[in-house]
Motif scaffolding. Structure first.
Motif, short mmCIF file in Angstrom:
data_model
loop_
_atom_site.label_atom_id
_atom_site.label_comp_id
_atom_site.label_asym_id
_atom_site.label_seq_id
_atom_site.Cartn_x
_atom_site.Cartn_y
_atom_site.Cartn_z
N VAL A 40 0.90 -1.21 -0.07
CA VAL A 40 0.13 -0.10 -0.08
C VAL A 40 0.73 1.28 0.02
CG1 VAL A 40 -1.76 1.19 1.33
CG2 VAL A 40 -1.98 -1.05 0.99
N PHE A 41 1.94 1.17 0.81
CA PHE A 41 2.96 2.30 0.99
C PHE A 41 3.42 2.54 -0.46
CE2 PHE A 41 6.57 4.62 2.09
CZ PHE A 41 6.11 5.56 3.17
N TRP A 42 3.99 1.52 -0.90
CA TRP A 42 4.52 1.72 -2.50
C TRP A 42 3.80 2.11 -3.26
CZ3 TRP A 42 3.38 -0.64 -6.99
CH2 TRP A 42 4.40 -0.73 -7.95
N ALA B 194 11.88 -2.37 -1.15
CA ALA B 194 12.81 -2.98 -0.81
C ALA B 194 12.83 -3.54 0.73
CB ALA B 194 14.09 -2.09 -0.67
N GLY B 195 11.76 -3.13 1.51
CA GLY B 195 11.36 -3.57 2.64
C GLY B 195 12.30 -2.80 3.95
N ARG B 196 12.76 -1.47 3.60
CA ARG B 196 13.33 -0.82 4.78
C ARG B 196 12.45 -0.44 5.73
NH1 ARG B 196 17.81 -1.57 3.88
NH2 ARG B 196 18.57 0.13 5.28
N PRO B 197 13.14 -0.38 7.09
CA PRO B 197 12.20 -0.33 8.17
C PRO B 197 12.10 1.33 8.48
CG PRO B 197 14.50 -0.75 8.72
CD PRO B 197 14.42 -1.06 7.30
N TRP B 198 10.98 1.58 9.32
CA TRP B 198 10.71 2.84 9.85
C TRP B 198 10.18 3.69 8.52
CZ3 TRP B 198 10.64 1.84 14.44
CH2 TRP B 198 11.65 1.01 15.21
N MET B 199 9.22 3.00 7.56
CA MET B 199 9.04 3.81 6.50
C MET B 199 7.79 4.72 6.67
SD MET B 199 10.64 2.87 3.79
CE MET B 199 9.83 4.04 3.04
N PRO B 200 7.06 4.67 7.74
CA PRO B 200 5.98 5.57 8.00
C PRO B 200 6.74 7.06 8.58
CG PRO B 200 5.32 3.81 8.98
CD PRO B 200 6.75 3.22 8.52
N TRP B 201 8.03 7.30 9.15
CA TRP B 201 8.47 8.16 9.48
C TRP B 201 9.17 8.85 8.34
CZ3 TRP B 201 7.42 10.11 14.04
CH2 TRP B 201 7.23 9.30 14.98
N PHE B 202 10.02 8.23 7.52
CA PHE B 202 10.30 8.71 6.22
C PHE B 202 9.41 9.36 5.43
CE2 PHE B 202 13.93 5.38 6.77
CZ PHE B 202 14.87 6.41 7.27
N GLY B 203 8.15 8.53 5.39
CA GLY B 203 6.93 9.01 4.71
C GLY B 203 6.60 10.37 4.95
N ILE B 204 6.48 10.52 6.39
CA ILE B 204 6.24 11.87 6.85
C ILE B 204 7.26 13.18 6.31
CG2 ILE B 204 6.03 13.12 9.06
CD1 ILE B 204 4.79 10.78 10.31
N LEU B 205 8.35 12.79 6.20
CA LEU B 205 9.51 13.59 5.96
C LEU B 205 9.21 13.80 4.07
CD1 LEU B 205 12.53 12.35 7.44
CD2 LEU B 205 11.30 14.36 7.95
N GLY B 206 8.89 12.81 3.46
CA GLY B 206 8.41 12.93 2.40
C GLY B 206 7.12 13.87 1.79
N ALA B 207 6.28 13.83 2.81
CA ALA B 207 5.20 14.53 2.79
C ALA B 207 5.47 16.13 2.82
CB ALA B 207 3.76 14.14 3.66
#
Length: 155
Positions: free
Chosen positions: A40-42, A97-110
């Motif tokens: 879903v994230f991807w 690639a299955g990296r950890p902590w993706m929600p935090w990186f997603g907030i930075l991307g937003a």
């Protein structure tokens, strides 16, 4: 006359390894998204990439230039043109690639996507609304992805 010696014993050839054989899955790690949430994230961040491509195309067709494209008669450098795509593509690749902590990186991307949109406020407000909507959608998916993040087991 001497007897004929037995032929040397050869080992049976190993079974060929297929390129498409399933590898052993990695054990899940703390902070990693579950497989469905990772998908879903991807998909969400890949959709943001596609939507920015649509903004690019629409901007060229209508003649209203975003700050990162510039006017058609004096376009910006290609590095500036591709700036809005950096965070969404990086997030989509990291999620794939299955990296950890993706929600935090997603907030930075937003936040990065919202900064791109902020440059169009007062210039082409219609495109700014679309870009802020993309940033908001990426933020909502990133916040929702916290529910699919693996946590350490508690006793």
């Amino acid at each position: 006359m001497q007897p004929i010696p037995d032929p040397p014993q050869l080992e049976a050839p190993a079974a060929p390894v297929s390129l498409f054989a399933k590898a052993e899955p990695r054990p899940p790690r703390i902070g990693q998204l579950t497989p469905k949430w990772s998908t879903v994230f991807w998909a969400a961040w890949a959709g943001v990439v596609g939507a920015f491509a649509a903004v690019w195309y629409s901007s060229r067709i209508t003649g209203f230039s975003t700050w990162w494209l510039g006017p058609e008669t004096a376009p910006r450098l290609i590095f500036v043109n591709l700036l809005p795509f950096v965070a969404p593509i990086a997030l989509a690749v990291m999620a794939f690639a299955g990296r950890p902590w993706m929600p935090w990186f997603g907030i930075l991307g937003a936040v990065a996507t919202a900064l791109v949109a902020w440059g169009d406020v007062g210039r082409v407000n219609g495109y700014a609304v679309i870009e802020f909507t993309l940033a908001g959608g990426g933020l909502l998916v990133s916040l929702a992805a916290f529910s699919g993040m693996l946590r350490a087991a508690t006793d």
